[in-house]
Scaffold this motif. Structure first.
Motif, PDB file in Angstrom:
ATOM      1  N   LYS A 149       0.838  -1.197   0.000  1.00 45.77           N
ATOM      2  CA  LYS A 149       0.000   0.000   0.000  1.00 45.77           C
ATOM      3  C   LYS A 149       0.875   1.251   0.000  1.00 45.77           C
ATOM      4  O   LYS A 149       2.024   1.226   0.431  1.00 45.77           O
ATOM      5  CB  LYS A 149      -0.930  -0.005   1.206  1.00 45.77           C
ATOM      6  CG  LYS A 149      -1.995  -1.080   1.108  1.00 45.77           C
ATOM      7  CD  LYS A 149      -3.101  -0.854   2.077  1.00 45.77           C
ATOM      8  CE  LYS A 149      -4.181  -1.895   1.832  1.00 45.77           C
ATOM      9  NZ  LYS A 149      -5.369  -1.644   2.611  1.00 45.77           N
ATOM     10  N   ILE A 150       0.284   2.330  -0.477  1.00 45.36           N
ATOM     11  CA  ILE A 150       0.947   3.623  -0.534  1.00 45.36           C
ATOM     12  C   ILE A 150       0.246   4.546   0.455  1.00 45.36           C
ATOM     13  O   ILE A 150      -0.985   4.593   0.502  1.00 45.36           O
ATOM     14  CB  ILE A 150       0.849   4.224  -1.956  1.00 45.36           C
ATOM     15  CG1 ILE A 150       1.503   3.288  -2.980  1.00 45.36           C
ATOM     16  CG2 ILE A 150       1.476   5.605  -2.008  1.00 45.36           C
ATOM     17  CD1 ILE A 150       1.194   3.664  -4.417  1.00 45.36           C
ATOM     18  N   LEU A 151       1.020   5.273   1.250  1.00 42.82           N
ATOM     19  CA  LEU A 151       0.456   6.278   2.149  1.00 42.82           C
ATOM     20  C   LEU A 151       0.131   7.514   1.316  1.00 42.82           C
ATOM     21  O   LEU A 151       0.944   7.920   0.477  1.00 42.82           O
ATOM     22  CB  LEU A 151       1.467   6.636   3.238  1.00 42.82           C
ATOM     23  CG  LEU A 151       0.929   7.562   4.308  1.00 42.82           C
ATOM     24  CD1 LEU A 151       0.221   6.742   5.364  1.00 42.82           C
ATOM     25  CD2 LEU A 151       2.048   8.362   4.920  1.00 42.82           C
ATOM     26  N   VAL A 152      -1.040   8.091   1.522  1.00 40.19           N
ATOM     27  CA  VAL A 152      -1.476   9.226   0.707  1.00 40.19           C
ATOM     28  C   VAL A 152      -2.089  10.302   1.593  1.00 40.19           C
ATOM     29  O   VAL A 152      -2.847   9.989   2.518  1.00 40.19           O
ATOM     30  CB  VAL A 152      -2.516   8.760  -0.352  1.00 40.19           C
ATOM     31  CG1 VAL A 152      -3.105   9.937  -1.098  1.00 40.19           C
ATOM     32  CG2 VAL A 152      -1.893   7.780  -1.324  1.00 40.19           C
ATOM     33  N   SER A 198       3.154   1.001  10.979  1.00 38.15           N
ATOM     34  CA  SER A 198       2.285  -0.148  11.285  1.00 38.15           C
ATOM     35  C   SER A 198       1.763  -0.813  10.015  1.00 38.15           C
ATOM     36  O   SER A 198       1.458  -2.000  10.011  1.00 38.15           O
ATOM     37  CB  SER A 198       1.120   0.268  12.190  1.00 38.15           C
ATOM     38  OG  SER A 198       0.169   1.018  11.460  1.00 38.15           O
ATOM     39  N   GLU A 199       1.669  -0.055   8.926  1.00 38.47           N
ATOM     40  CA  GLU A 199       1.203  -0.588   7.641  1.00 38.47           C
ATOM     41  C   GLU A 199       2.375  -1.009   6.740  1.00 38.47           C
ATOM     42  O   GLU A 199       2.161  -1.359   5.585  1.00 38.47           O
ATOM     43  CB  GLU A 199       0.353   0.466   6.913  1.00 38.47           C
ATOM     44  CG  GLU A 199      -0.938   0.811   7.621  1.00 38.47           C
ATOM     45  CD  GLU A 199      -2.013  -0.239   7.427  1.00 38.47           C
ATOM     46  OE1 GLU A 199      -1.921  -1.059   6.487  1.00 38.47           O
ATOM     47  OE2 GLU A 199      -2.974  -0.232   8.218  1.00 38.47           O
ATOM     48  N   ASN A 200       3.608  -0.902   7.276  1.00 38.00           N
ATOM     49  CA  ASN A 200       4.819  -1.265   6.526  1.00 38.00           C
ATOM     50  C   ASN A 200       4.915  -0.495   5.199  1.00 38.00           C
ATOM     51  O   ASN A 200       5.248  -1.054   4.153  1.00 38.00           O
ATOM     52  CB  ASN A 200       4.880  -2.774   6.288  1.00 38.00           C
ATOM     53  CG  ASN A 200       6.273  -3.229   5.919  1.00 38.00           C
ATOM     54  OD1 ASN A 200       7.259  -2.627   6.342  1.00 38.00           O
ATOM     55  ND2 ASN A 200       6.370  -4.286   5.129  1.00 38.00           N
ATOM     56  N   ILE A 201       4.620   0.786   5.270  1.00 41.73           N
ATOM     57  CA  ILE A 201       4.628   1.659   4.095  1.00 41.73           C
ATOM     58  C   ILE A 201       6.062   1.932   3.650  1.00 41.73           C
ATOM     59  O   ILE A 201       6.934   2.227   4.475  1.00 41.73           O
ATOM     60  CB  ILE A 201       3.911   2.994   4.415  1.00 41.73           C
ATOM     61  CG1 ILE A 201       2.423   2.761   4.733  1.00 41.73           C
ATOM     62  CG2 ILE A 201       4.109   4.022   3.308  1.00 41.73           C
ATOM     63  CD1 ILE A 201       1.571   2.309   3.588  1.00 41.73           C
ATOM     64  N   LYS A 202       6.281   1.873   2.336  1.00 39.64           N
ATOM     65  CA  LYS A 202       7.597   2.162   1.760  1.00 39.64           C
ATOM     66  C   LYS A 202       7.588   3.456   0.945  1.00 39.64           C
ATOM     67  O   LYS A 202       8.637   4.019   0.662  1.00 39.64           O
ATOM     68  CB  LYS A 202       8.030   1.021   0.839  1.00 39.64           C
ATOM     69  CG  LYS A 202       8.051  -0.338   1.483  1.00 39.64           C
ATOM     70  CD  LYS A 202       9.308  -0.549   2.286  1.00 39.64           C
ATOM     71  CE  LYS A 202       9.444  -1.981   2.757  1.00 39.64           C
ATOM     72  NZ  LYS A 202       9.016  -2.216   4.103  1.00 39.64           N
ATOM     73  N   VAL A 244      -3.385   4.043   1.986  1.00 42.76           N
ATOM     74  CA  VAL A 244      -3.678   4.327   3.391  1.00 42.76           C
ATOM     75  C   VAL A 244      -3.745   5.852   3.461  1.00 42.76           C
ATOM     76  O   VAL A 244      -2.770   6.537   3.157  1.00 42.76           O
ATOM     77  CB  VAL A 244      -2.570   3.789   4.326  1.00 42.76           C
ATOM     78  CG1 VAL A 244      -2.825   4.222   5.758  1.00 42.76           C
ATOM     79  CG2 VAL A 244      -2.463   2.277   4.213  1.00 42.76           C
ATOM     80  N   LEU A 245      -4.920   6.375   3.824  1.00 45.79           N
ATOM     81  CA  LEU A 245      -5.124   7.824   3.847  1.00 45.79           C
ATOM     82  C   LEU A 245      -4.771   8.407   5.201  1.00 45.79           C
ATOM     83  O   LEU A 245      -5.149   7.855   6.238  1.00 45.79           O
ATOM     84  CB  LEU A 245      -6.572   8.160   3.513  1.00 45.79           C
ATOM     85  CG  LEU A 245      -7.110   7.650   2.183  1.00 45.79           C
ATOM     86  CD1 LEU A 245      -8.528   8.148   1.974  1.00 45.79           C
ATOM     87  CD2 LEU A 245      -6.212   8.065   1.028  1.00 45.79           C
ATOM     88  N   VAL A 246      -4.073   9.544   5.173  1.00 46.87           N
ATOM     89  CA  VAL A 246      -3.674  10.222   6.402  1.00 46.87           C
ATOM     90  C   VAL A 246      -3.795  11.727   6.203  1.00 46.87           C
ATOM     91  O   VAL A 246      -3.371  12.254   5.175  1.00 46.87           O
ATOM     92  CB  VAL A 246      -2.210   9.874   6.773  1.00 46.87           C
ATOM     93  CG1 VAL A 246      -1.704  10.724   7.909  1.00 46.87           C
ATOM     94  CG2 VAL A 246      -2.070   8.407   7.113  1.00 46.87           C
TER      95      VAL A 246
END
Length: 139
Positions: free
Chosen positions: A3-6, A86-90, A37-39
Motif C-alpha cells: 500500500k501507498i500512504l497518501v 504499522s502498515e509497513n509503508i515504503k 492508506v489515507l492520512v
C-alpha cells in the motif's frame, strides 16, 4: 500488494485547511482499488477542519493569525508516521507545498505563496524513517 500512504485530501477527503479537498483522479482511483492508506496529519494532530492556514516560519508552524500550532503539527506527523510504520509503508504521495506534507518545496511563512526549499513536518518525519516521499506533482 504494497500500500501507498497518501495525503487524504488528494483522495478527495475534505480535510484541507479551508474544508475543501485537493482530489487527484489518479489517486482517487488508487484509493477506490484499496491501494492507499489515507492520512491527514493536521487532523491527526487535533486541528479542526476548516482551520486557519499555517506555514512554517523558522522552526515553528504559525497560522496566518500568528498562533503557534507547531505542537499539533508535530503530533500529527508522529501519529502519521506510526500509521505508516504499522502498515509497513515504503512510499508516500503527499500534498505539495503543505506545511505538513510538502516535499522539496514549502511556502516561506509570509503567506504570499512564495516557495522556498524545504519539507513539511510530516514529510520530514517520513523521509527520516527512510520512506520514499513524492507529491502529486510528481505523478
Amino acid at each position: 500488494m504494497e500500500k501507498i500512504l497518501v495525503s487524504a485530501c488528494l483522495a478527495g477527503k475534505r480535510c484541507r485547511y479551508d474544508g475543501k479537498d485537493n482530489g487527484v483522479p489518479q489517486i482517487q482511483q488508487l484509493h477506490a482499488e484499496g491501494r492507499c492508506v489515507l492520512v491527514c496529519p493536521e487532523e491527526l494532530g487535533g486541528l479542526p477542519t476548516p482551520r486557519t492556514p499555517a506555514e512554517i516560519v523558522g522552526s515553528q508552524v504559525l497560522t496566518k493569525d500568528g498562533e503557534d500550532v507547531t505542537e499539533a503539527f508535530n503530533a500529527g506527523a508522529a501519529a502519521g508516521l506510526k500509521i505508516a510504520q504499522s502498515e509497513n509503508i515504503k512510499e508516500a504521495i503527499l500534498k505539495a507545498k503543505s506545511p505538513s506534507c510538502g516535499c522539496g518545496q514549502i511556502y516561506d511563512g509570509s503567506f504570499s505563496r512564495k516557495l522556498i526549499v524545504g519539507n513539511g513536518q510530516f514529510a520530514a518525519q517520513l523521509l527520516s524513517a527512510r520512506i520514499k516521499v513524492k507529491t502529486e506533482l510528481d505523478l
